[in-house]
Write a protein that holds these residues in place. Sequence first.
Motif, PDB file in Angstrom:
ATOM      1  N   PHE A 166      31.565  19.909 -22.212  1.00 27.97           N
ATOM      2  CA  PHE A 166      31.411  20.553 -21.110  1.00 27.97           C
ATOM      3  C   PHE A 166      32.182  19.907 -19.705  1.00 27.97           C
ATOM      4  N   LEU A 167      32.315  20.936 -18.620  1.00 27.84           N
ATOM      5  CA  LEU A 167      32.837  20.316 -17.409  1.00 27.84           C
ATOM      6  C   LEU A 167      31.748  20.205 -16.397  1.00 27.84           C
ATOM      7  N   ALA A 168      31.872  19.395 -15.568  1.00 29.80           N
ATOM      8  CA  ALA A 168      30.722  19.310 -14.570  1.00 29.80           C
ATOM      9  C   ALA A 168      31.251  18.960 -13.519  1.00 29.80           C
ATOM     10  N   LEU A 169      30.523  19.366 -12.463  1.00 31.81           N
ATOM     11  CA  LEU A 169      30.841  18.615 -10.803  1.00 31.81           C
ATOM     12  C   LEU A 169      29.774  17.645 -10.550  1.00 31.81           C
ATOM     13  N   SER A 170      30.360  16.469 -10.209  1.00 30.64           N
ATOM     14  CA  SER A 170      29.334  15.423  -9.645  1.00 30.64           C
ATOM     15  C   SER A 170      30.057  15.131  -8.449  1.00 30.64           C
ATOM     16  N   GLY A 171      29.256  15.430  -7.146  1.00 32.34           N
ATOM     17  CA  GLY A 171      30.092  15.345  -5.853  1.00 32.34           C
ATOM     18  C   GLY A 171      31.288  16.309  -6.039  1.00 32.34           C
ATOM     19  N   SER A 172      32.501  15.593  -5.679  1.00 28.29           N
ATOM     20  CA  SER A 172      33.457  16.255  -5.807  1.00 28.29           C
ATOM     21  C   SER A 172      34.486  15.919  -6.893  1.00 28.29           C
ATOM     22  N   ASP A 173      33.973  15.410  -8.006  1.00 27.82           N
ATOM     23  CA  ASP A 173      34.382  14.894  -9.093  1.00 27.82           C
ATOM     24  C   ASP A 173      34.377  15.788 -10.231  1.00 27.82           C
ATOM     25  N   LEU A 174      35.378  16.270 -10.762  1.00 27.05           N
ATOM     26  CA  LEU A 174      35.420  17.047 -12.018  1.00 27.05           C
ATOM     27  C   LEU A 174      35.451  16.244 -13.328  1.00 27.05           C
ATOM     28  N   ILE A 175      34.221  16.383 -14.065  1.00 27.30           N
ATOM     29  CA  ILE A 175      33.987  15.653 -15.060  1.00 27.30           C
ATOM     30  C   ILE A 175      34.197  16.318 -16.382  1.00 27.30           C
ATOM     31  N   LEU A 176      34.772  15.846 -17.639  1.00 27.99           N
ATOM     32  CA  LEU A 176      34.950  16.313 -18.935  1.00 27.99           C
ATOM     33  C   LEU A 176      33.836  15.263 -19.535  1.00 27.99           C
ATOM     34  N   SER A 177      32.848  15.835 -20.223  1.00 32.51           N
ATOM     35  CA  SER A 177      32.090  15.028 -21.008  1.00 32.51           C
ATOM     36  C   SER A 177      31.516  15.644 -22.309  1.00 32.51           C
ATOM     37  N   GLU A 178      30.770  14.648 -23.136  1.00 24.33           N
ATOM     38  CA  GLU A 178      30.271  15.297 -24.327  1.00 24.33           C
ATOM     39  C   GLU A 178      28.839  15.434 -24.308  1.00 24.33           C
ATOM     40  N   PHE A 179      28.228  16.562 -24.788  1.00 24.18           N
ATOM     41  CA  PHE A 179      26.793  16.625 -25.128  1.00 24.18           C
ATOM     42  C   PHE A 179      26.380  15.464 -26.216  1.00 24.18           C
ATOM     43  N   ASP A 180      26.370  14.153 -25.566  1.00 20.22           N
ATOM     44  CA  ASP A 180      25.928  13.210 -26.272  1.00 20.22           C
ATOM     45  C   ASP A 180      25.188  12.085 -25.659  1.00 20.22           C
ATOM     46  N   PRO A 181      23.992  11.909 -25.584  1.00 18.99           N
ATOM     47  CA  PRO A 181      23.240  10.872 -24.816  1.00 18.99           C
ATOM     48  C   PRO A 181      23.605   9.352 -25.064  1.00 18.99           C
ATOM     49  N   ARG A 182      24.189   9.139 -26.356  1.00 22.67           N
ATOM     50  CA  ARG A 182      24.409   7.891 -26.919  1.00 22.67           C
ATOM     51  C   ARG A 182      25.271   7.070 -26.123  1.00 22.67           C
ATOM     52  N   GLU A 183      25.234   5.759 -25.866  1.00 21.38           N
ATOM     53  CA  GLU A 183      25.875   4.847 -25.282  1.00 21.38           C
ATOM     54  C   GLU A 183      27.033   4.348 -26.148  1.00 21.38           C
ATOM     55  N   PRO A 184      28.159   4.000 -25.702  1.00 21.45           N
ATOM     56  CA  PRO A 184      28.665   4.282 -24.380  1.00 21.45           C
ATOM     57  C   PRO A 184      29.002   6.016 -23.853  1.00 21.45           C
ATOM     58  N   LEU A 185      28.500   6.143 -22.863  1.00 20.16           N
ATOM     59  CA  LEU A 185      28.808   7.718 -22.598  1.00 20.16           C
ATOM     60  C   LEU A 185      30.287   8.138 -22.584  1.00 20.16           C
ATOM     61  N   ASN A 186      30.632   9.222 -23.322  1.00 21.87           N
ATOM     62  CA  ASN A 186      32.010   9.644 -23.262  1.00 21.87           C
ATOM     63  C   ASN A 186      32.473  10.529 -22.470  1.00 21.87           C
ATOM     64  N   GLN A 227      35.383  11.517 -18.753  1.00 17.86           N
ATOM     65  CA  GLN A 227      36.556  11.316 -18.111  1.00 17.86           C
ATOM     66  C   GLN A 227      36.626  12.121 -16.767  1.00 17.86           C
ATOM     67  N   ILE A 228      36.772  11.473 -15.633  1.00 16.25           N
ATOM     68  CA  ILE A 228      36.950  12.075 -14.532  1.00 16.25           C
ATOM     69  C   ILE A 228      38.358  12.997 -14.654  1.00 16.25           C
ATOM     70  N   LEU A 229      38.462  14.173 -14.553  1.00 13.67           N
ATOM     71  CA  LEU A 229      39.600  14.868 -14.663  1.00 13.67           C
ATOM     72  C   LEU A 229      40.549  15.008 -13.232  1.00 13.67           C
ATOM     73  N   GLU A 230      39.497  15.377 -12.154  1.00 13.88           N
ATOM     74  CA  GLU A 230      40.165  15.394 -10.888  1.00 13.88           C
ATOM     75  C   GLU A 230      39.233  15.054  -9.968  1.00 13.88           C
ATOM     76  N   THR A 231      39.729  14.548  -8.764  1.00 17.13           N
ATOM     77  CA  THR A 231      38.790  14.297  -7.588  1.00 17.13           C
ATOM     78  C   THR A 231      39.027  15.256  -6.454  1.00 17.13           C
ATOM     79  N   ASP A 232      38.156  15.327  -5.351  1.00 18.75           N
ATOM     80  CA  ASP A 232      37.882  16.218  -4.191  1.00 18.75           C
ATOM     81  C   ASP A 232      38.270  17.717  -4.661  1.00 18.75           C
ATOM     82  N   VAL A 233      37.404  18.016  -5.674  1.00 20.14           N
ATOM     83  CA  VAL A 233      37.086  19.377  -6.461  1.00 20.14           C
ATOM     84  C   VAL A 233      36.249  20.081  -5.453  1.00 20.14           C
ATOM     85  N   LYS A 234      36.657  21.393  -5.141  1.00 20.61           N
ATOM     86  CA  LYS A 234      35.869  22.619  -4.389  1.00 20.61           C
ATOM     87  C   LYS A 234      35.208  23.405  -5.294  1.00 20.61           C
TER      88      LYS A 234
END
Length: 127
Positions: free
Chosen positions: A73-93, A95-102
Amino acid sequence: NQNEEKIAADVKEFYPLPDEKRLVILKNDGVLEIYYLENYEEDVREIKGTTSKILESKNISEFKKIDDLPNYFLALSGSDLILSEFDPREPLNYQILETDVKKYFLEKKNLYILKGNGELLKTQLEF
């Protein structure tokens, strides 16, 4: 209705995962959870009705599943665009794709990103 089952409260958005055994729920407080609709014994073992948090410290404001990558999935955390996996196991998988995203929009593999400075970018997700 006697067939109704309350799954969660304070929900902002949700998606069922492709295995139809789990839901991903974004709460109004920015917490992203996996809710187990039935007992789950695959990459993790969970009991029906329990939840696992994903990216707990990230305060997610929105997320979108990726149709061509159903476990990501893609997610916005503040203004960071994150690509992540639907997996709660550590370490979390993730990546921040871009910052300052509106704002962002995904169409197939094309990812459009509107930056805070008004710049519009287009990139492709490789998968």
